[in-house]
Scaffold this motif. Structure first.
Motif, PDB file in Angstrom:
ATOM      1  N   SER A 137       0.661  -1.816   0.545  1.00 55.49           N
ATOM      2  CA  SER A 137      -0.469   0.076   0.590  1.00 55.49           C
ATOM      3  C   SER A 137       0.929   1.394  -0.065  1.00 55.49           C
ATOM      4  O   SER A 137       0.827   1.940  -0.435  1.00 55.49           O
ATOM      5  N   SER A 138       2.047   1.598   0.205  1.00 55.29           N
ATOM      6  CA  SER A 138       2.694   2.254   0.438  1.00 55.29           C
ATOM      7  C   SER A 138       2.831   2.869  -0.973  1.00 55.29           C
ATOM      8  O   SER A 138       3.429   4.314  -0.761  1.00 55.29           O
ATOM      9  N   ALA A 139       2.366   2.563  -2.222  1.00 57.84           N
ATOM     10  CA  ALA A 139       2.660   3.559  -3.260  1.00 57.84           C
ATOM     11  C   ALA A 139       1.325   4.965  -3.389  1.00 57.84           C
ATOM     12  O   ALA A 139       1.176   5.370  -3.957  1.00 57.84           O
ATOM     13  N   GLY A 140      -0.092   4.565  -2.743  1.00 50.36           N
ATOM     14  CA  GLY A 140      -0.669   4.721  -2.839  1.00 50.36           C
ATOM     15  C   GLY A 140      -1.185   4.166  -4.170  1.00 50.36           C
ATOM     16  O   GLY A 140      -2.932   5.990  -4.124  1.00 50.36           O
ATOM     17  N   VAL A 141      -1.069   3.511  -4.709  1.00 53.07           N
ATOM     18  CA  VAL A 141      -2.351   3.376  -5.759  1.00 53.07           C
ATOM     19  C   VAL A 141      -3.394   2.424  -5.280  1.00 53.07           C
ATOM     20  O   VAL A 141      -3.406   1.467  -4.585  1.00 53.07           O
TER      21      VAL A 141
END
Length: 323
Positions: free
Chosen positions: A203-207
């Motif tokens: 989830s780190s990329a916020g996509v």
């Protein structure tokens, strides 16, 4: 003929290279002179008899019903049984069967297709199960279309390496998830972005992804739902992290029920190899859209080591046994 045989369920130590009787094709079967055999996770499951659930599917309750291991095959048709019309002796083929870790094996006609002309036998043997599973996940379960954002979890493995290439071939923007040692490999498959799960969360990329293809089987649905688009589709492929009874397949079995209460779709994929999907895969391979990624080739006598190597999770792409 030589074959890799086991008399009881257990570890790779139970496998033995020995002489067995050469099979004879019955009605609807072809006899194949094996040139190479793929190693997939299913080989380990049938070797160990785990999860116990698979024993109820006709593979043998107390011991393996078919003692020779191996399911993916590439080779040359030696003879055909009654009623076979699609092949004749001398044809180069690939497909699925039971017992491909051997010099000869019989396969049902509808589980075999002509070998892609631009592949070696070793490359072709890497494709029937992993490639068709990925095709059904991308095309059928995921319904991937042009412009969608697709996340492939386990992108460095056998199915995952095909899934990355197939999703790209279908026009998607693909992000692969893998460990540090496979990041460059996954990029080489054509992934637009790569997440190293040892360093960052998915989830780190916020996509928010339109389609998630999960081949790893070790993340709860709650985590996957947070990175899935509101109307997105999650495809669960296999289950390698569960207990001895069901092996994690309960996650796939229960996924469709969760969909009833959400705009998101959750699908558990149980692949079924057919010659029609093999032929569809062949078209993509011969067009240059997809190529089996070979990590390592073992000789027939070292088939137990090939299974151990695959199970350790070190392989980048597919492992194959050369006969």
């Amino acid at each position: 003929m030589k074959a890799v045989v086991q008399d009881v369920y257990g570890s790779a130590d139970e496998l033995e290279l020995r002489d067995v009787t050469r099979p004879v094709p019955t009605k609807g079967e072809v006899l194949i002179r094996v040139r190479a055999a793929g190693v997939d996770q299913g080989v380990w499951h049938l070797m160990t008899g785990l999860p116990f659930l698979i024993r109820l599917f006709g593979y043998g309750l107390r011991k393996p019903k078919v003692p020779v291991r191996g399911r993916e095959v590439a080779g040359i048709v030696e003879a055909v049984g009654a009623g076979v019309s699609r092949f004749r002796a001398g044809d180069e083929v690939y497909g699925t069967c039971e017992g491909s870790f051997a010099e000869y094996v019989c396969a049902k006609e509808d589980k075999v297709a002509p070998k892609p002309a631009n592949l070696t036998f070793e490359e072709a043997a890497a494709a029937p199960i992993s490639g068709v599973t990925a095709l059904q996940a991308v095309r059928d379960a995921g319904e991937v279309t042009v412009g969608q954002k697709v996340l492939v979890i386990g992108a460095g493995g056998g199915v995952g390496s095909f899934a990355v290439q197939l999703a790209k071939a279908f026009g998607a923007e693909v992000t692969g998830v893998c460990g540090t040692g496979k990041v460059d490999f996954v990029r080489s498959l054509g992934a637009d972005a790569v997440i190293d799960y040892t360093k960052e969360d998915i989830s780190s990329a916020g996509v928010r992804y339109d389609v998630i293809l999960d081949t790893a089987g070790n993340r709860p649905l709650s985590i996957l739902r947070r990175v899935l688009a509101a109307k997105g589709t999650l495809v669960l492929i296999g289950g390698e992290r569960g207990g001895k009874l069901t092996g994690g397949f309960e996650r796939s079995l229960g996924a469709p029920f969760v969909s009833l209460f959400s705009g998101q779709k959750f699908k558990g994929l149980v692949s079924k190899e057919t010659h029609l999907d093999l032929e569809a895969l062949t078209s993509l391979i011969e067009a240059g859209s997809v190529k089996p990624a070979l990590d390592k080739v073992f000789p027939l006598a070292e088939a137990p080591a090939a299974i151990t190597y695959l199970r350790a999770g070190r392989s980048r792409g597919k492992v194959v046994v050369s006969v």
